[in-house]
Design a protein around this motif. Structure first.
Motif, PDB file in Angstrom:
ATOM      1  N   GLU A 145       0.848  -1.174   0.000  1.00  0.00           N
ATOM      2  CA  GLU A 145       0.000   0.000   0.000  1.00  0.00           C
ATOM      3  C   GLU A 145       0.891   1.234   0.000  1.00  0.00           C
ATOM      4  O   GLU A 145       2.031   1.185   0.486  1.00  0.00           O
ATOM      5  N   VAL A 146       0.388   2.309  -0.557  1.00  0.00           N
ATOM      6  CA  VAL A 146       1.132   3.561  -0.618  1.00  0.00           C
ATOM      7  C   VAL A 146       0.309   4.632   0.082  1.00  0.00           C
ATOM      8  O   VAL A 146      -0.822   4.907  -0.304  1.00  0.00           O
ATOM      9  N   ILE A 147       0.887   5.223   1.123  1.00  0.00           N
ATOM     10  CA  ILE A 147       0.184   6.226   1.925  1.00  0.00           C
ATOM     11  C   ILE A 147       0.986   7.519   1.878  1.00  0.00           C
ATOM     12  O   ILE A 147       2.135   7.565   2.336  1.00  0.00           O
ATOM     13  N   VAL A 148       0.400   8.565   1.325  1.00  0.00           N
ATOM     14  CA  VAL A 148       1.059   9.868   1.225  1.00  0.00           C
ATOM     15  C   VAL A 148       0.365  10.844   2.157  1.00  0.00           C
ATOM     16  O   VAL A 148      -0.850  11.031   2.081  1.00  0.00           O
ATOM     17  N   GLN A 149       1.140  11.449   3.036  1.00  0.00           N
ATOM     18  CA  GLN A 149       0.627  12.489   3.928  1.00  0.00           C
ATOM     19  C   GLN A 149       1.234  13.813   3.476  1.00  0.00           C
ATOM     20  O   GLN A 149       2.402  14.102   3.722  1.00  0.00           O
ATOM     21  N   GLN A 156      -1.142  17.562  -5.496  1.00  0.00           N
ATOM     22  CA  GLN A 156      -2.422  16.871  -5.356  1.00  0.00           C
ATOM     23  C   GLN A 156      -2.901  16.294  -6.688  1.00  0.00           C
ATOM     24  O   GLN A 156      -3.465  15.194  -6.725  1.00  0.00           O
ATOM     25  N   GLY A 157      -2.663  16.996  -7.764  1.00  0.00           N
ATOM     26  CA  GLY A 157      -3.031  16.478  -9.079  1.00  0.00           C
ATOM     27  C   GLY A 157      -2.259  15.220  -9.428  1.00  0.00           C
ATOM     28  O   GLY A 157      -2.809  14.276 -10.008  1.00  0.00           O
ATOM     29  N   TRP A 167      -4.104   9.099   0.015  1.00  0.00           N
ATOM     30  CA  TRP A 167      -3.444  10.349   0.359  1.00  0.00           C
ATOM     31  C   TRP A 167      -4.378  11.335   1.029  1.00  0.00           C
ATOM     32  O   TRP A 167      -5.597  11.281   0.876  1.00  0.00           O
ATOM     33  N   GLU A 168      -3.767  12.198   1.792  1.00  0.00           N
ATOM     34  CA  GLU A 168      -4.477  13.285   2.456  1.00  0.00           C
ATOM     35  C   GLU A 168      -3.611  14.524   2.336  1.00  0.00           C
ATOM     36  O   GLU A 168      -2.390  14.451   2.480  1.00  0.00           O
ATOM     37  N   SER A 169      -4.222  15.657   2.051  1.00  0.00           N
ATOM     38  CA  SER A 169      -3.488  16.910   1.954  1.00  0.00           C
ATOM     39  C   SER A 169      -4.087  17.905   2.937  1.00  0.00           C
ATOM     40  O   SER A 169      -5.207  18.373   2.753  1.00  0.00           O
ATOM     41  N   LEU A 189       1.165  10.492  11.261  1.00  0.00           N
ATOM     42  CA  LEU A 189      -0.217  10.437  10.777  1.00  0.00           C
ATOM     43  C   LEU A 189      -0.387   9.304   9.772  1.00  0.00           C
ATOM     44  O   LEU A 189      -1.383   8.564   9.818  1.00  0.00           O
ATOM     45  N   ALA A 190       0.574   9.165   8.858  1.00  0.00           N
ATOM     46  CA  ALA A 190       0.492   8.103   7.854  1.00  0.00           C
ATOM     47  C   ALA A 190       0.597   6.726   8.494  1.00  0.00           C
ATOM     48  O   ALA A 190      -0.084   5.779   8.083  1.00  0.00           O
TER      49      ALA A 190
END
Length: 284
Positions: A34-38, A47-48, A59-61, A73-74
């Motif tokens: 899995e890939v999680i971007v914070q 974001q694009g 992801w979350e921004s 957080l991630a």
């Protein structure tokens, strides 16, 4: 064995695509990672890229309190057995993750595996080899010899030792290695795994004095000792001419700082948004 790629990011639109591409190029089986971007609320197109990348990262921004906070957080969302923490301006080399997973699958595998790394510029051109060394806990007091994106570890480390220390900003990885290295097994493998990007805007490159101060305190926090080599680097950086200053000036500055540490008078340790007292450390 499932891998969680944990990626903190802020204003790294120029580089995060290459980071994600390098994960995709590992050819891992769907469902095995899995890939999680914070992201810290970037406004540079990040974001694009996250929205449209074929990996479809989670992801979350939103604004955060820095890299350590973003990783923490991630990590709360991570479900993998193995954690691959990589900053969004770094990237993996082909086949890197498969090599590490092969080692982790062996009986009695260590908690942390790390490999060699290379240094690259803003264009991704190699500028040198990262000075990685064999595991030696005491050596960490003077030098962070692990290339952070080339380190992978079992998820349980966070459960046993807690999250990243958010009081640290430039030596956050070193503090984590010092904290966990006292109890966990680290093993270096003879493979080159990742590229660490070094450039002037990189936060570590842009503030070497603060980095050395945090590294000095991290060492003391976990060993009770102050690194004389770290203190020498601080003395150099505190002088107006830095490394070009006369040798005797550096010696006098070093002696001054050492005396302040011994007397527990060190206002220079306290920097904006970072205060050693947050960690409950004491000077001995």
């Amino acid at each position: 064995m499932k891998v969680s790629f944990v990626i903190p990011s802020y204003q790294q639109g120029k580089y995060i695509g290459q980071c994600l591409d390098s994960i995709a190029a590992q050819n891992l089986v769907e469902g095995s990672f899995e890939v999680i971007v914070q992201d810290g609320g970037s406004t540079d197109g990040t974001q694009g890229i996250l929205r449209n990348h074929p990996l479809r990262p989670a992801w979350e921004s939103a604004p955060d309190n820095g890299q350590a906070h973003a990783v923490n957080l991630a990590m709360k969302k991570a479900t993998g057995d193995v954690v691959a923490w990589i900053n969004s301006d770094d990237y993996y080399l082909p086949g890197a993750i498969g090599k590490v997973l092969g080692e982790f699958s062996r009986p009695n595998s260590p908690s942390v595996l790390y490999g060699n790394g290379i240094q690259v510029d803003t264009l991704g051109n190699k500028t040198g080899d990262y000075p990685v060394e064999d595991w030696n806990y005491d050596r960490l007091l003077d030098k962070c010899f692990l290339c952070q994106p080339a380190v992978l570890f079992h998820r349980g480390i966070f459960d046993r030792h807690g999250p990243l220390n958010e009081d640290f900003h430039l030596a956050v990885d070193l503090e984590f290695w010092l904290r966990t290295g006292k109890a966990e097994t680290f093993l270096r493998i003879p493979e080159t795994l990742a590229a660490a990007r070094e450039y002037l805007e990189n936060k570590s490159q842009s503030n070497p004095l603060r980095q050395q101060i945090e590294a000095l305190w991290a060492g003391h926090l976990h060993t009770g000792k102050f690194s004389k080599k770290r203190l020498w680097a601080i003395a150099e950086n505190r002088l107006a001419r830095g490394k070009g200053a006369p040798w005797i000036s550096k010696v006098m500055e070093w002696l001054k700082l050492w005396g302040e540490l011994r007397r527990k008078e060190y206002p220079w340790l306290k920097l904006p948004q970072w205060n050693p007292s947050h960690s409950g450390a004491t000077v001995t």
